[in-house]
Design a protein around this motif. Structure first.
Motif, PDB file in Angstrom:
ATOM      1  N   SER A  44      -4.500   2.690  -2.457  1.00 26.87           N
ATOM      2  CA  SER A  44      -4.358   3.128  -1.064  1.00 26.87           C
ATOM      3  C   SER A  44      -5.617   3.756  -0.460  1.00 26.87           C
ATOM      4  O   SER A  44      -5.894   3.510   0.717  1.00 26.87           O
ATOM      5  N   ARG A  49      -7.835  -0.544   7.194  1.00 29.07           N
ATOM      6  CA  ARG A  49      -6.794  -0.926   8.162  1.00 29.07           C
ATOM      7  C   ARG A  49      -7.162  -2.265   8.761  1.00 29.07           C
ATOM      8  O   ARG A  49      -8.313  -2.542   9.051  1.00 29.07           O
ATOM      9  N   ASP A  51      -5.704  -4.639  11.848  1.00 28.55           N
ATOM     10  CA  ASP A  51      -4.739  -4.712  12.944  1.00 28.55           C
ATOM     11  C   ASP A  51      -4.619  -6.103  13.548  1.00 28.55           C
ATOM     12  O   ASP A  51      -4.370  -6.244  14.735  1.00 28.55           O
ATOM     13  N   GLY A 100       1.695  -3.424   3.931  1.00 29.86           N
ATOM     14  CA  GLY A 100       1.970  -2.208   4.688  1.00 29.86           C
ATOM     15  C   GLY A 100       0.773  -1.283   4.711  1.00 29.86           C
ATOM     16  O   GLY A 100       0.504  -0.622   5.720  1.00 29.86           O
ATOM     17  N   LEU A 101       0.021  -1.234   3.616  1.00 27.75           N
ATOM     18  CA  LEU A 101      -1.199  -0.422   3.595  1.00 27.75           C
ATOM     19  C   LEU A 101      -2.248  -0.994   4.549  1.00 27.75           C
ATOM     20  O   LEU A 101      -2.982  -0.245   5.196  1.00 27.75           O
ATOM     21  N   ARG A 104      -1.125  -0.127   8.244  1.00 28.95           N
ATOM     22  CA  ARG A 104      -0.665   1.248   8.491  1.00 28.95           C
ATOM     23  C   ARG A 104      -1.098   1.741   9.843  1.00 28.95           C
ATOM     24  O   ARG A 104      -2.074   1.246  10.368  1.00 28.95           O
ATOM     25  N   PRO A 105      -0.437   2.647  10.452  1.00 21.80           N
ATOM     26  CA  PRO A 105       0.700   3.430   9.999  1.00 21.80           C
ATOM     27  C   PRO A 105       2.037   2.726  10.215  1.00 21.80           C
ATOM     28  O   PRO A 105       3.000   3.007   9.518  1.00 21.80           O
ATOM     29  N   TRP A 106       2.120   1.795  11.170  1.00 24.33           N
ATOM     30  CA  TRP A 106       3.413   1.150  11.452  1.00 24.33           C
ATOM     31  C   TRP A 106       3.814   0.165  10.375  1.00 24.33           C
ATOM     32  O   TRP A 106       4.994  -0.099  10.173  1.00 24.33           O
ATOM     33  N   LEU A 108       3.815   0.562   7.283  1.00 20.82           N
ATOM     34  CA  LEU A 108       4.435   1.167   6.109  1.00 20.82           C
ATOM     35  C   LEU A 108       5.942   0.920   6.069  1.00 20.82           C
ATOM     36  O   LEU A 108       6.565   1.065   5.032  1.00 20.82           O
ATOM     37  N   TRP A 111       6.928  -1.550   3.456  1.00 21.89           N
ATOM     38  CA  TRP A 111       7.192  -1.056   2.109  1.00 21.89           C
ATOM     39  C   TRP A 111       8.687  -0.808   1.916  1.00 21.89           C
ATOM     40  O   TRP A 111       9.251  -1.136   0.879  1.00 21.89           O
TER      41      TRP A 111
END
Length: 137
Positions: A44, A49, A51, A100-101, A104-106, A108, A111
């Motif tokens: 992690s 990130r 997007d 999800g990592l 992130r943040p959405w 996650l 997971w």
């Protein structure tokens, strides 16, 4: 510790009592999930990130593919098919955890979706052991 080894040994024996085989399957699947969770934790800090809008769709397609593989494997009537189906469930959770990592943040929430898929495949693999229980036909 000896009961764990006895449960894992019973998992490989189709004539073993169902509660021991069930315990062995849960121990096997949760150890896979725990090991992959440790790898996710170690990974992690190094995950950037990302997007990109298509990445979420790719994550859902990949997760669906792992779930489909687990379902297809579970329906085969071999002695190891419940183990392989539980392994695909753990792989589903790991894949969606990595995605999800990235998102992130959405992302996650992926997971959590992977955890639900893992649980469903594990319950269906439990039913495929042949002793009842589990959620699935």
């Amino acid at each position: 510790m000896e009961t764990w080894f006895r449960a894992l040994k019973a998992l490989a024996d189709p004539r073993a009592p169902w509660p021991e085989r069930r315990k062995g399957l849960w121990l096997y699947a949760l150890s896979l999930l725990g090991l992959q969770g440790v790898f996710l934790l170690l990974l992690s800090p190094f995950m950037p990130r990302a997007d990109h809008p298509l990445l979420f769709g790719l994550a859902l397609m990949g997760g669906g593919w792992f779930f489909w593989l687990g379902e297809r494997t579970r329906k085969e009537k071999t002695p190891l098919s419940p183990l392989v189906a539980a392994g695909f469930g753990a792989s589903l959770a790991f894949f969606l955890g990595v995605m999800g990592l990235l998102l992130r943040p959405w992302g996650l929430g992926l997971w959590l979706l992977g955890g639900v898929g893992f649980y469903l495949l594990l319950r269906q693999a439990e039913a495929a052991l042949g002793g009842g229980g589990g959620g699935g036909p």
